[in-house]
Design a protein around this motif. Sequence first.
Motif, PDB file in Angstrom:
ATOM      1  N   VAL A   1       0.872  -1.171   0.000  1.00  0.00           N
ATOM      2  CA  VAL A   1       0.000   0.000   0.000  1.00  0.00           C
ATOM      3  C   VAL A   1       0.907   1.218   0.000  1.00  0.00           C
ATOM      4  O   VAL A   1       1.820   1.315   0.827  1.00  0.00           O
TER       5      VAL A   1
ATOM      6  N   ARG B   1      -3.456   0.759  -3.138  1.00  0.00           N
ATOM      7  CA  ARG B   1      -2.815  -0.554  -3.138  1.00  0.00           C
ATOM      8  C   ARG B   1      -2.246  -0.888  -4.502  1.00  0.00           C
ATOM      9  O   ARG B   1      -2.916  -0.777  -5.532  1.00  0.00           O
TER      10      ARG B   1
ATOM     11  N   THR C   1      -0.414  -4.107  -6.427  1.00  0.00           N
ATOM     12  CA  THR C   1      -0.111  -5.526  -6.388  1.00  0.00           C
ATOM     13  C   THR C   1       0.596  -5.895  -7.677  1.00  0.00           C
ATOM     14  O   THR C   1       0.060  -5.679  -8.768  1.00  0.00           O
TER      15      THR C   1
END
Length: 119
Positions: free
Chosen positions: A96, A114, A116
């Motif tokens: 994050v 966030r 990823t």
Amino acid sequence: QVRLVESGGAVVQAGGSLRLSCVASGIIVSRYAMGWYRQGPGQQRELVAWMTSDLTGVGRTNYTDSVKGRFTISRDNAENTVHLEMNSLKSEDTAVYFCNAGGPKLGYWGKGTRVTVSS
């Protein structure tokens, strides 16, 4: 009231790119040291990139070693926004990402976005 709102987080494949944005209200970003921090799963929050205020110099930048050459912090004074351009993303960049104005102890924080990175 000061608000920092991050955006741009997503799921991306390793090697890909993302651009994070931090829109500020209640402060003028050029008058603050601005930073991007991140907190990965089970990890402490770490400073990734920062830019000095125009009051102390013309927006000097610096980066943590793991992102040097891949990430770029920039500021758009007209939009009162700070960006983080992230290239050649790696799985270890998964975290994050938080925007900060004025330093980690007494400054202002956003709620994070966030990122990823899938391998």
